[in-house]
Design a protein around this motif. Structure first.
Motif, short mmCIF file in Angstrom:
data_model
loop_
_atom_site.label_atom_id
_atom_site.label_comp_id
_atom_site.label_asym_id
_atom_site.label_seq_id
_atom_site.Cartn_x
_atom_site.Cartn_y
_atom_site.Cartn_z
N ALA A 143 79.99 -6.42 85.82
CA ALA A 143 79.80 -6.81 86.97
C ALA A 143 77.86 -7.88 86.93
O ALA A 143 77.69 -8.62 87.47
N ASP A 144 77.53 -7.07 85.64
CA ASP A 144 76.35 -8.02 85.28
C ASP A 144 76.58 -8.90 84.34
O ASP A 144 75.69 -10.19 84.27
N LEU A 145 77.92 -8.86 84.19
CA LEU A 145 77.91 -10.30 82.98
C LEU A 145 78.81 -11.38 84.08
O LEU A 145 77.91 -12.80 83.63
N MET A 146 78.90 -10.98 85.26
CA MET A 146 79.62 -12.23 85.95
C MET A 146 77.98 -12.59 86.23
O MET A 146 78.58 -13.66 86.56
N ALA A 147 77.77 -12.13 86.58
CA ALA A 147 76.06 -13.08 87.25
C ALA A 147 75.61 -13.57 86.43
O ALA A 147 75.34 -14.65 86.56
N MET A 205 87.96 -10.94 89.18
CA MET A 205 87.37 -9.45 88.35
C MET A 205 86.71 -9.71 87.15
O MET A 205 85.78 -8.66 87.25
N TYR A 206 86.86 -11.18 86.52
CA TYR A 206 86.51 -11.19 85.41
C TYR A 206 86.00 -12.75 85.09
O TYR A 206 84.78 -12.38 84.18
N GLY A 207 85.83 -12.73 85.99
CA GLY A 207 85.24 -14.55 85.82
C GLY A 207 86.26 -15.99 84.30
O GLY A 207 85.53 -16.47 83.83
N THR A 208 87.63 -15.15 84.50
CA THR A 208 88.09 -15.82 83.10
C THR A 208 89.77 -15.70 84.11
O THR A 208 90.65 -15.84 83.24
N LEU A 231 77.40 -13.15 94.96
CA LEU A 231 76.97 -12.86 94.67
C LEU A 231 75.30 -12.45 94.73
O LEU A 231 74.03 -11.31 94.69
N PHE A 232 74.79 -13.51 95.04
CA PHE A 232 72.90 -13.69 95.66
C PHE A 232 72.62 -12.89 96.76
O PHE A 232 72.00 -11.92 96.79
N LEU A 233 73.51 -13.22 97.87
CA LEU A 233 73.55 -13.00 98.75
C LEU A 233 74.15 -10.91 98.91
O LEU A 233 73.41 -10.35 99.77
N GLY A 234 74.92 -10.84 97.75
CA GLY A 234 74.92 -8.88 97.49
C GLY A 234 73.60 -8.11 96.36
O GLY A 234 73.84 -7.12 95.85
N GLY A 235 72.50 -9.32 96.25
CA GLY A 235 71.76 -8.73 95.55
C GLY A 235 72.45 -8.37 93.79
O GLY A 235 71.68 -7.82 93.35
N LYS A 236 74.01 -9.12 94.03
CA LYS A 236 74.54 -9.01 92.18
C LYS A 236 73.62 -10.27 91.09
O LYS A 236 74.19 -10.06 90.22
#
Length: 218
Positions: A6-10, A118-121, A159-164
């Motif tokens: 999840a952090d890698l996605m961000a 899911m993976y950004g790929t 991701l920003f709105l979800g705090g991620k």
């Protein structure tokens, strides 16, 4: 693995959004707007929502193994298809533009969105899904890049709105920009000098090794 998935996605979201924007500007006049707005974004967007929900609910180990299995299987199938085309076992397609756009498989677009969420790929499955479309290199790159501008912008906001997506993620992402830009320039040079099939085979082989690595990782 240096970061949780999840952090890698961000972390990678903003650098990839930047490169997508740059590529879109290079081929802005060749973008196929009708295919983008009516054929790709509705189904891919739905898949991204599904994939993001799975990312937030599934165990990390299953996500990593799932990514490895997907990369391995899809790359092997694509490599087999390329070999069959090379040996003449698969007939080339001769569709008109309207027929091709209508024939773009919805399942492939939906799958691309799920993998992206899911993976950004989601890039490889989307490219392979659209491989039957009669677009030249510039039109295909411009249309695909514009897809990523829209999809990644929406994902970044979510991701920003979800705090991620935090300032720390953005800082790490900025550190990746120089390397990504060098890779983009190198890829653009290779794209102009190597046959398209050779590039596709190279990408497939690289993804096969990546998938196998994820599957065998403890």
């Amino acid at each position: 693995r240096l970061l949780p998935l999840a952090d890698l996605m961000a972390v990678i979201m903003l650098p990839l959004l930047l490169t997508s924007t740059l590529l879109t500007r290079l081929d802005a006049t060749r973008i196929r707007g009708a295919l983008l707005l009516r054929g790709i974004l509705p189904w891919m967007g739905s898949g991204v929502v599904i994939g993001t929900c799975l990312l937030l609910t599934m165990p990390v180990r299953k996500l990593v193994r799932g990514l490895g299995f997907f990369l391995l299987l899809s790359s092997c199938l694509r490599l087999r298809s390329l070999v069959m085309l090379e040996t003449g076992k698969e007939l080339p397609r001769h569709h008109t533009t309207a027929m091709v756009e209508a024939a773009v498989p919805v399942s492939g677009l939906l799958l691309s969105g799920i993998v992206q969420g899911m993976y950004g790929t989601g890039g490889p499955p989307l490219v392979w899904t659209l491989s039957s479309v009669n677009l030249d290199r510039h039109a295909l790159r411009g249309t695909l890049s514009s897809v990523w501008v829209v999809i990644r912008s929406v994902q970044a906001v979510g991701l920003f709105l979800g705090g991620k997506l935090t300032a720390a993620h953005a800082g790490l992402g900025i550190m990746l920009v120089p390397g990504i830009l060098v890779g983009m320039i190198a890829g653009n040079l290779l794209r102009e000098r190597l046959p398209e099939r050779t590039l596709q085979v190279f990408v497939c082989v690289a993804l096969i090794f990546s998938g196998a690595s994820l599957l065998t990782r403890n």
